[in-house]
Design a protein around this motif. Sequence first.
Motif, mmCIF file in Angstrom:
data_model
loop_
_atom_site.group_PDB
_atom_site.id
_atom_site.type_symbol
_atom_site.label_atom_id
_atom_site.label_comp_id
_atom_site.label_asym_id
_atom_site.label_seq_id
_atom_site.Cartn_x
_atom_site.Cartn_y
_atom_site.Cartn_z
ATOM 1 N N ILE A 27 -7.813 4.840 10.049
ATOM 2 C CA ILE A 27 -8.048 3.424 9.773
ATOM 3 C C ILE A 27 -7.237 2.550 10.736
ATOM 4 O O ILE A 27 -7.728 1.566 11.261
ATOM 5 N N CYS A 28 -5.991 2.939 10.969
ATOM 6 C CA CYS A 28 -5.090 2.112 11.783
ATOM 7 C C CYS A 28 -4.630 2.809 13.064
ATOM 8 O O CYS A 28 -3.681 2.364 13.697
ATOM 9 N N HIS A 29 -5.267 3.910 13.389
ATOM 10 C CA HIS A 29 -4.910 4.696 14.582
ATOM 11 C C HIS A 29 -3.486 5.234 14.503
ATOM 12 O O HIS A 29 -2.745 5.228 15.478
ATOM 13 N N GLY A 30 -3.075 5.651 13.312
ATOM 14 C CA GLY A 30 -1.763 6.275 13.121
ATOM 15 C C GLY A 30 -0.591 5.340 13.373
ATOM 16 O O GLY A 30 0.471 5.769 13.810
ATOM 17 N N LYS A 31 -0.766 4.085 13.052
ATOM 18 C CA LYS A 31 0.267 3.076 13.287
ATOM 19 C C LYS A 31 1.625 3.468 12.684
ATOM 20 O O LYS A 31 2.666 3.275 13.291
ATOM 21 N N GLY A 63 25.155 4.204 10.320
ATOM 22 C CA GLY A 63 25.211 5.650 10.105
ATOM 23 C C GLY A 63 23.992 6.231 9.412
ATOM 24 O O GLY A 63 23.961 7.419 9.107
ATOM 25 N N ASP A 64 22.969 5.387 9.159
ATOM 26 C CA ASP A 64 21.731 5.882 8.558
ATOM 27 C C ASP A 64 20.949 6.676 9.591
ATOM 28 O O ASP A 64 20.905 6.308 10.767
ATOM 29 N N SER A 65 20.313 7.753 9.152
ATOM 30 C CA SER A 65 19.504 8.589 10.036
ATOM 31 C C SER A 65 18.028 8.244 9.886
ATOM 32 O O SER A 65 17.533 8.059 8.777
ATOM 33 N N PHE A 66 17.340 8.193 11.021
ATOM 34 C CA PHE A 66 15.919 7.889 11.067
ATOM 35 C C PHE A 66 15.197 8.952 11.879
ATOM 36 O O PHE A 66 15.684 9.383 12.918
ATOM 37 N N ALA A 67 14.019 9.343 11.409
ATOM 38 C CA ALA A 67 13.151 10.235 12.176
ATOM 39 C C ALA A 67 12.216 9.359 12.999
ATOM 40 O O ALA A 67 11.627 8.416 12.478
ATOM 41 N N VAL A 68 12.106 9.663 14.270
ATOM 42 C CA VAL A 68 11.224 8.915 15.163
ATOM 43 C C VAL A 68 10.155 9.865 15.658
ATOM 44 O O VAL A 68 10.445 10.947 16.151
ATOM 45 N N CYS A 69 8.923 9.440 15.504
ATOM 46 C CA CYS A 69 7.786 10.299 15.810
ATOM 47 C C CYS A 69 7.057 9.781 17.038
ATOM 48 O O CYS A 69 7.058 8.587 17.324
ATOM 49 N N ASN A 70 6.371 10.695 17.714
ATOM 50 C CA ASN A 70 5.576 10.310 18.882
ATOM 51 C C ASN A 70 4.119 10.063 18.523
ATOM 52 O O ASN A 70 3.306 9.806 19.390
ATOM 53 N N GLY A 71 3.776 10.166 17.266
ATOM 54 C CA GLY A 71 2.412 9.892 16.834
ATOM 55 C C GLY A 71 1.672 11.083 16.260
ATOM 56 O O GLY A 71 0.663 10.922 15.598
ATOM 57 N N GLU A 101 8.126 3.156 -11.624
ATOM 58 C CA GLU A 101 6.794 2.597 -11.434
ATOM 59 C C GLU A 101 6.433 2.717 -9.950
ATOM 60 O O GLU A 101 7.197 2.289 -9.087
ATOM 61 N N VAL A 102 5.300 3.296 -9.667
ATOM 62 C CA VAL A 102 4.867 3.470 -8.284
ATOM 63 C C VAL A 102 4.158 2.200 -7.824
ATOM 64 O O VAL A 102 3.263 1.696 -8.495
ATOM 65 N N GLU A 103 4.609 1.683 -6.681
ATOM 66 C CA GLU A 103 4.041 0.468 -6.104
ATOM 67 C C GLU A 103 3.821 0.681 -4.619
ATOM 68 O O GLU A 103 4.399 1.598 -4.032
ATOM 69 N N PHE A 104 3.042 -0.206 -4.024
ATOM 70 C CA PHE A 104 2.990 -0.215 -2.572
ATOM 71 C C PHE A 104 4.357 -0.647 -2.079
ATOM 72 O O PHE A 104 4.964 -1.571 -2.616
ATOM 73 N N ASP A 105 4.845 0.031 -1.066
ATOM 74 C CA ASP A 105 6.129 -0.322 -0.477
ATOM 75 C C ASP A 105 5.950 -1.657 0.233
ATOM 76 O O ASP A 105 5.181 -1.767 1.194
ATOM 77 N N SER A 106 6.634 -2.678 -0.231
ATOM 78 C CA SER A 106 6.471 -4.025 0.312
ATOM 79 C C SER A 106 6.917 -4.123 1.767
ATOM 80 O O SER A 106 6.568 -5.073 2.458
ATOM 81 N N ARG A 107 7.651 -3.141 2.238
ATOM 82 C CA ARG A 107 8.082 -3.130 3.645
ATOM 83 C C ARG A 107 7.019 -2.532 4.549
ATOM 84 O O ARG A 107 7.114 -2.618 5.766
ATOM 85 N N ALA A 108 5.997 -1.923 3.946
ATOM 86 C CA ALA A 108 4.976 -1.201 4.708
ATOM 87 C C ALA A 108 4.012 -2.151 5.402
ATOM 88 O O ALA A 108 3.537 -3.109 4.805
ATOM 89 N N ASP A 109 3.721 -1.846 6.644
ATOM 90 C CA ASP A 109 2.696 -2.555 7.388
ATOM 91 C C ASP A 109 1.518 -1.595 7.488
ATOM 92 O O ASP A 109 1.365 -0.880 8.468
ATOM 93 N N CYS A 110 0.738 -1.551 6.421
ATOM 94 C CA CYS A 110 -0.303 -0.535 6.288
ATOM 95 C C CYS A 110 -1.572 -1.164 5.704
ATOM 96 O O CYS A 110 -1.486 -1.913 4.723
ATOM 97 N N PRO A 111 -2.733 -0.862 6.275
ATOM 98 C CA PRO A 111 -3.976 -1.411 5.731
ATOM 99 C C PRO A 111 -4.232 -1.010 4.279
ATOM 100 O O PRO A 111 -4.917 -1.725 3.551
ATOM 101 N N LEU A 112 -3.677 0.114 3.844
ATOM 102 C CA LEU A 112 -3.907 0.555 2.463
ATOM 103 C C LEU A 112 -3.298 -0.401 1.448
ATOM 104 O O LEU A 112 -3.711 -0.432 0.297
ATOM 105 N N THR A 113 -2.318 -1.186 1.862
ATOM 106 C CA THR A 113 -1.652 -2.118 0.947
ATOM 107 C C THR A 113 -2.484 -3.377 0.700
ATOM 108 O O THR A 113 -2.128 -4.183 -0.149
ATOM 109 N N GLN A 114 -3.581 -3.533 1.418
ATOM 110 C CA GLN A 114 -4.402 -4.741 1.296
ATOM 111 C C GLN A 114 -5.411 -4.678 0.154
ATOM 112 O O GLN A 114 -6.132 -5.638 -0.080
#
Length: 163
Positions: A27-31, A63-71, A101-114
């Motif tokens: 949908i979003c080309h793996g954004k 000091g937080d760890s983040f995973a960075v992906c190439n797509g 309670e499961v919600e859409f993550d408000s930080r998400a930039d995802c078409p599924l949240t629309q």
Amino acid sequence: MKKENVITSCYSLLRNVTPLQYDCGKICHGKCCKGDGKTGMLLFPGEENIIDPEINIIKNEEGDSFAVCNGTCDRNKRPLGCRIYPLFPVIKNGEQGEYIEVEFDSRADCPLTQGEYEITRKFAKNVKRVGKYLLLNKETAQFYRELSDEVQEYTMLKNILKK
């Protein structure tokens, strides 16, 4: 329960479920699967010890760890944040006490949240179970509670800005 065991259990819950019946990345080309040196998926405590060594891990100034992906990646080796995306199991307080309670993550930039797409029930149910598992270890529980508060604050701010 050890934090690594909690994370491994969460991985198992999400191994065979996805937000949609098909690859939502089309949908979003793996954004959500792209990152750089400043963006990525926040790792939960213990996750850095068990994550696929091929995934690039960066640390921020706090000091937080983040995973960075190439797509592209092996879906079975994704971090927990990727596996629950774009949902989040928010910890709430009600008359009967604490609940998830499961919600859409408000930080998400995802078409599924629309709201145009229907998230599979099994995926949402398992994301809720992930929240319960994260509470089984003191360190993952503390991290999860702080993240849940952050998601709720972000949701509140987004709602204020919409008005």
